[in-house]
Design a protein around this motif. Sequence first.
Motif, PDB file in Angstrom:
ATOM      1  N   SER A 191     -11.422  -1.456  -3.193  1.00 48.61           N
ATOM      2  CA  SER A 191     -10.484  -0.549  -2.485  1.00 48.61           C
ATOM      3  C   SER A 191      -9.171  -0.800  -2.132  1.00 48.61           C
ATOM      4  O   SER A 191      -8.464   0.310  -2.244  1.00 48.61           O
ATOM      5  CB  SER A 191     -11.103  -0.937  -0.732  1.00 48.61           C
ATOM      6  OG  SER A 191     -10.564   0.048  -0.016  1.00 48.61           O
ATOM      7  N   GLY A 192      -8.887  -1.832  -2.766  1.00 53.29           N
ATOM      8  CA  GLY A 192      -7.193  -2.267  -2.988  1.00 53.29           C
ATOM      9  C   GLY A 192      -6.793  -1.460  -4.111  1.00 53.29           C
ATOM     10  O   GLY A 192      -5.504  -1.002  -4.080  1.00 53.29           O
ATOM     11  N   ARG A 193      -7.364  -1.018  -4.889  1.00 54.60           N
ATOM     12  CA  ARG A 193      -7.345  -0.208  -6.090  1.00 54.60           C
ATOM     13  C   ARG A 193      -7.221   1.344  -5.757  1.00 54.60           C
ATOM     14  O   ARG A 193      -7.124   2.016  -6.694  1.00 54.60           O
ATOM     15  CB  ARG A 193      -7.944  -0.747  -7.388  1.00 54.60           C
ATOM     16  CG  ARG A 193      -7.261  -1.833  -8.013  1.00 54.60           C
ATOM     17  CD  ARG A 193      -6.077  -1.715  -8.518  1.00 54.60           C
ATOM     18  NE  ARG A 193      -6.027  -0.830  -9.934  1.00 54.60           N
ATOM     19  CZ  ARG A 193      -5.165  -0.279 -10.389  1.00 54.60           C
ATOM     20  NH1 ARG A 193      -3.982  -0.068  -9.636  1.00 54.60           N
ATOM     21  NH2 ARG A 193      -5.196   0.540 -11.256  1.00 54.60           N
ATOM     22  N   GLY A 194      -7.836   1.687  -4.919  1.00 53.41           N
ATOM     23  CA  GLY A 194      -7.976   2.828  -4.215  1.00 53.41           C
ATOM     24  C   GLY A 194      -9.594   3.623  -4.443  1.00 53.41           C
ATOM     25  O   GLY A 194      -9.634   4.898  -4.082  1.00 53.41           O
ATOM     26  N   ALA A 195     -10.516   2.718  -4.628  1.00 55.39           N
ATOM     27  CA  ALA A 195     -11.718   3.416  -4.998  1.00 55.39           C
ATOM     28  C   ALA A 195     -12.553   3.364  -3.445  1.00 55.39           C
ATOM     29  O   ALA A 195     -12.348   2.305  -2.629  1.00 55.39           O
ATOM     30  CB  ALA A 195     -12.712   2.069  -5.829  1.00 55.39           C
TER      31      ALA A 195
END
Length: 388
Positions: free
Chosen positions: A82-86
Amino acid sequence: MAIVMVENIENTMNPSSIKIRTGNQMIAEGALHAGCQFFAGYPITPASGVYKAMIEQLPQRNGVAISAPDEISALAYCVGASGRGAKAMTASSGPGWSLMIETVQYALMTELPVVIALVQRLGPSTGGATQNGQADILFTEFCTSGGYTIPIFAPSTPQECFEVTTIAFKWAELLRTPVIILSDKEVGMMSEDVDFAQLKSSPAWYRKEFSTQNGKEHLTYDFQELEDVPLFSPVGGNYKVTMTGSAHDKRGTLQKNSTETLDVLIHLQKKIEAHREEMAIVRVDEQENADTLLLSFGITARTAKEAARRANAEGKKVRNANIITLFPIPETLLKEAARGVRRIVVAEENMTGQYRSVIQSLFAGKEIVGVNSVGKMITPGMIMEALV
């Protein structure tokens, strides 16, 4: 008031034949439909059906599905993705949830969206893996230091599992927060007919990203009003992102109790409270001039529906309500459902009436009765006895 919902639900599925599916399988279907890109999980009954479906199907949708060595790692992987945007999701049950709580709080503090499907079983500790329960209400909602609200939705059918999952992804992304789908063993593992042509979903939502085009300096957690949701920047992207589980200012810099740091901590709750009404879903089988309101959720909502039908056939006046949004507590809708009644019956499969304990203050002046059970499902007859 047959259905009370505020989301713009759309029928986006192509017509097809009726298929036999479990609630767990439909959670996976909902996640795929909502655009889930990453799943990590550890197999645990009664949530293993979600794990199996995502491991098999997500890679076919160009997503990543990982079998983690334990529940701690599973949620940590999801938060990292999620930190990478997923868009990310995991699934577990009570024993696994107990291991995930520290990472849940980290996701809450760093405002990283993640969906967690929890399929309840009999507890405590390892409990009964193949026995139903609805006793993780307080365990899930009140797990954080500081008492922050985590949105929790409780489906009662495979169709609702699909629908609720798409809604969970919407609010996780929109509010940048962990969101829980709180199912139970019977809903998760029981096979039923599902008409895919009738499935409804919330439109897909994605977190809003920061851009220099807005003319502002980049701050990891920037907001003007306390209820605002900061624009997202991925770790390893174009901007420096600081994500710490410690109290921090808008830059993400560790602070103790500066005014800005306290504003950030208050903001984590305010952004949820600001959307309380929009998240509220309570489905009511209307009965005019009702003198009793029957409240329930999950698998017990189906039993309650039958009990209300029998009671009304006998001449009693019972209004039945299936609570989909457990938290934030849908106060306005519950009070509306209770209009004109003198008695409220809350049916839930746990020992002490956990949800009843957090909503009873809404119904001052009305008689409140609980129907409870441990280790066995609540029957229509048990509820009928309370519908005097």
